[in-house]
Design a protein around this motif. Sequence first.
Motif, mmCIF file in Angstrom:
data_model
loop_
_atom_site.group_PDB
_atom_site.id
_atom_site.type_symbol
_atom_site.label_atom_id
_atom_site.label_comp_id
_atom_site.label_asym_id
_atom_site.label_seq_id
_atom_site.Cartn_x
_atom_site.Cartn_y
_atom_site.Cartn_z
ATOM 1 N N ARG A 175 25.992 -71.134 -42.737
ATOM 2 C CA ARG A 175 25.737 -71.927 -43.939
ATOM 3 C C ARG A 175 25.174 -73.324 -43.659
ATOM 4 N NH1 ARG A 175 28.148 -69.645 -48.388
ATOM 5 N NH2 ARG A 175 29.633 -67.967 -47.982
ATOM 6 N N GLN A 176 25.262 -73.801 -42.427
ATOM 7 C CA GLN A 176 24.889 -75.181 -42.133
ATOM 8 C C GLN A 176 23.913 -75.259 -40.967
ATOM 9 O OE1 GLN A 176 28.933 -76.826 -41.563
ATOM 10 N NE2 GLN A 176 28.463 -78.158 -43.311
ATOM 11 N N PHE A 177 22.973 -76.181 -41.081
ATOM 12 C CA PHE A 177 21.924 -76.291 -40.067
ATOM 13 C C PHE A 177 21.281 -77.665 -40.147
ATOM 14 C CE2 PHE A 177 20.409 -74.375 -43.985
ATOM 15 C CZ PHE A 177 19.285 -75.129 -44.312
ATOM 16 N N VAL A 178 20.502 -77.985 -39.118
ATOM 17 C CA VAL A 178 19.582 -79.112 -39.158
ATOM 18 C C VAL A 178 18.187 -78.520 -39.324
ATOM 19 C CG1 VAL A 178 18.539 -81.008 -37.862
ATOM 20 C CG2 VAL A 178 21.022 -80.662 -37.795
ATOM 21 N N GLY A 230 13.398 -69.462 -51.902
ATOM 22 C CA GLY A 230 12.930 -69.199 -50.556
ATOM 23 C C GLY A 230 12.830 -67.719 -50.258
ATOM 24 N N LYS A 231 12.198 -67.388 -49.141
ATOM 25 C CA LYS A 231 12.049 -65.992 -48.737
ATOM 26 C C LYS A 231 13.394 -65.323 -48.474
ATOM 27 C CE LYS A 231 7.424 -66.503 -46.715
ATOM 28 N NZ LYS A 231 6.596 -66.375 -45.488
ATOM 29 N N ASP A 232 14.418 -66.124 -48.196
ATOM 30 C CA ASP A 232 15.747 -65.563 -47.946
ATOM 31 C C ASP A 232 16.558 -65.403 -49.225
ATOM 32 O OD1 ASP A 232 16.110 -68.246 -48.482
ATOM 33 O OD2 ASP A 232 17.576 -68.570 -46.871
ATOM 34 N N GLY A 233 15.995 -65.796 -50.358
ATOM 35 C CA GLY A 233 16.721 -65.694 -51.625
ATOM 36 C C GLY A 233 17.461 -66.954 -52.018
ATOM 37 N N SER A 234 17.445 -67.971 -51.185
ATOM 38 C CA SER A 234 18.087 -69.235 -51.543
ATOM 39 C C SER A 234 17.300 -69.916 -52.658
ATOM 40 C CB SER A 234 18.187 -70.148 -50.322
ATOM 41 O OG SER A 234 16.896 -70.409 -49.785
ATOM 42 N N PRO A 256 21.726 -67.962 -50.260
ATOM 43 C CA PRO A 256 21.425 -66.545 -50.541
ATOM 44 C C PRO A 256 22.673 -65.678 -50.414
ATOM 45 C CG PRO A 256 20.728 -67.115 -48.325
ATOM 46 C CD PRO A 256 21.147 -68.408 -48.980
ATOM 47 N N LYS A 257 22.598 -64.490 -50.992
ATOM 48 C CA LYS A 257 23.736 -63.569 -50.922
ATOM 49 C C LYS A 257 23.954 -63.074 -49.498
ATOM 50 C CE LYS A 257 23.293 -62.017 -55.717
ATOM 51 N NZ LYS A 257 23.067 -60.852 -56.624
ATOM 52 N N THR A 258 22.872 -62.924 -48.744
ATOM 53 C CA THR A 258 22.967 -62.474 -47.355
ATOM 54 C C THR A 258 22.659 -63.644 -46.435
ATOM 55 O OG1 THR A 258 22.282 -60.232 -47.966
ATOM 56 C CG2 THR A 258 22.135 -60.847 -45.636
ATOM 57 N N LEU A 259 23.634 -64.040 -45.641
ATOM 58 C CA LEU A 259 23.473 -65.176 -44.741
ATOM 59 C C LEU A 259 23.052 -64.704 -43.353
ATOM 60 C CD1 LEU A 259 26.673 -67.140 -45.792
ATOM 61 C CD2 LEU A 259 24.309 -67.751 -46.320
ATOM 62 N N PRO A 260 22.404 -65.559 -42.567
ATOM 63 C CA PRO A 260 21.982 -65.160 -41.223
ATOM 64 C C PRO A 260 23.181 -64.922 -40.312
ATOM 65 C CG PRO A 260 21.637 -67.502 -41.557
ATOM 66 C CD PRO A 260 22.007 -66.942 -42.890
ATOM 67 N N ASP A 261 22.976 -64.096 -39.323
ATOM 68 C CA ASP A 261 24.013 -63.803 -38.338
ATOM 69 C C ASP A 261 23.973 -64.888 -37.261
ATOM 70 O OD1 ASP A 261 25.952 -62.643 -36.793
ATOM 71 O OD2 ASP A 261 24.654 -61.073 -35.979
ATOM 72 N N VAL A 262 24.972 -65.757 -37.261
ATOM 73 C CA VAL A 262 25.013 -66.875 -36.317
ATOM 74 C C VAL A 262 26.294 -66.776 -35.488
ATOM 75 C CG1 VAL A 262 25.072 -69.381 -36.073
ATOM 76 C CG2 VAL A 262 23.682 -68.340 -37.867
ATOM 77 N N PRO A 263 26.180 -66.606 -34.176
ATOM 78 C CA PRO A 263 27.386 -66.522 -33.353
ATOM 79 C C PRO A 263 28.107 -67.861 -33.294
ATOM 80 C CG PRO A 263 25.425 -66.590 -31.976
ATOM 81 C CD PRO A 263 24.951 -66.450 -33.387
ATOM 82 N N VAL A 264 29.358 -67.814 -32.894
ATOM 83 C CA VAL A 264 30.170 -69.033 -32.795
ATOM 84 C C VAL A 264 29.575 -69.966 -31.751
ATOM 85 C CG1 VAL A 264 32.432 -69.958 -32.187
ATOM 86 C CG2 VAL A 264 32.265 -67.852 -33.526
ATOM 87 N N ASN A 265 29.419 -71.222 -32.114
ATOM 88 C CA ASN A 265 28.907 -72.246 -31.198
ATOM 89 C C ASN A 265 30.098 -72.861 -30.465
ATOM 90 O OD1 ASN A 265 27.935 -74.699 -30.059
ATOM 91 N ND2 ASN A 265 26.310 -74.828 -31.584
ATOM 92 N N PRO A 266 30.160 -72.753 -29.142
ATOM 93 C CA PRO A 266 31.303 -73.303 -28.405
ATOM 94 C C PRO A 266 31.473 -74.810 -28.551
ATOM 95 C CG PRO A 266 30.039 -71.783 -27.032
ATOM 96 C CD PRO A 266 29.226 -72.051 -28.251
#
Length: 304
Positions: A69-72, A118-122, A141-151
Motif C-alpha cells: 500500500r505504500q511507496f515512494v 490508473g491502469k491498476d484500477g486506483s 485498487p482492489k488488487t494490490l501488488p505482491d510485495v515481500p517483507v522488507n527486512p
Amino acid sequence: MKLTLTLALAFTAAATAAPTRPAITAVSHLAVYSADMAKSDAFYTAKLGAVKGADPENPAGVRYYFNPRQFVEVLPLPAGTPEKLRMAHAAYITADAEAMRAYLKANRIKVPSKLTTGKDGSKWFEVADPENNTVQFIEQPKTLPDVPVNPLSGHIIHVGMITHDQALMDKFYRGLLGFRGYWAGGMHPGHNTWISQQVPDGRDWMEYMLVEGKEKTGIPADMPQATAGVLNHFALGVGNMEKTVTLLAGGERISEKSDGPKIGADGKWQFNMYDPDGTRAEFMEFHAVIKPCCTPFTAPDPEN
C-alpha cells in the motif's frame, strides 16, 4: 397532502445535505523528482530494499514499494522545475476518492472535474493546500501488488514538508480534513518548529517543518537544496534501530550522506540517509525510549 409535503421536504433536505468526509486512513506515498533516475533506482532498491514497480500514475515514473500500500514515487525532474524543488506531492489513502472530491468541493476547495483512474484500477485526484503544496488523495485498487517483507522497514510512518504558516495550514489539515495532533517540538525549547498530526482514521502522520522568512510558500530563497531535502522528507518505521543500522552497514548500504543514529527530540531513535537529490529518508523507531522534549504525545504511536 401534508404527509406528501413532509416527505418532499425531507427528501430535498437529504439531497442537499453537505457531503461528509470519507476516511483518510494512512500515508500512501511521497512523490519526488530525480535528476538521475538510475542513481535514484540504486538508492531505493539496493540501499532501502524497496520493490521496484511500474507507475500507474505516470509512465515516466517508478514506484518503490515498502509494502503493498505504500511507496515512494520517483519522477524525472521536469525541465523548468525550480532549482531546489524535489518534492512533487504527498499522498494519503482515502476510502472513497469520489466522496473526498465531493467533500472538498462542497467546502470550496478547487478540485478537478473528475477522478483519474490508473491502469491498476486506483483512483485519485490532486488539490493544492493553503501553501500551494500538491496533495493527492488516492483510493487504492482492489488488487494490490505482491510485495515481500522488507527486512529494513515495511511502513512509511510519516511525511514532512516545508511549512510557513501553521495557523493557515491547520485550517485545511486539522479543520477541514480532521488530522489530529500527535507531537510538537524543535531544536530550541519553547520554539516548536516540527508539528506532527496524524491522519484522522489511522496512525501515520504528516509533519509541518516550520521555516521563517519573507516567503509565504515554497522553499525560502536563501535555503540550500540540501536543507530543503532535509525538511521535505519521508520516514520509515523500524522496531529496533541497532538491528536496522547493523543491516545497512553490514550490507554496505549506507548512503554517501547519512547522520545518526541518535535519539531525537521526540525521544525516538532515528537514523537518516539521503537519496541522490538530497531527499531525506528517515529511519525512526515506532516508540520513544526516553521522555520526549517540548510536548507529550497526544495520540497512539504507529505500529509495525
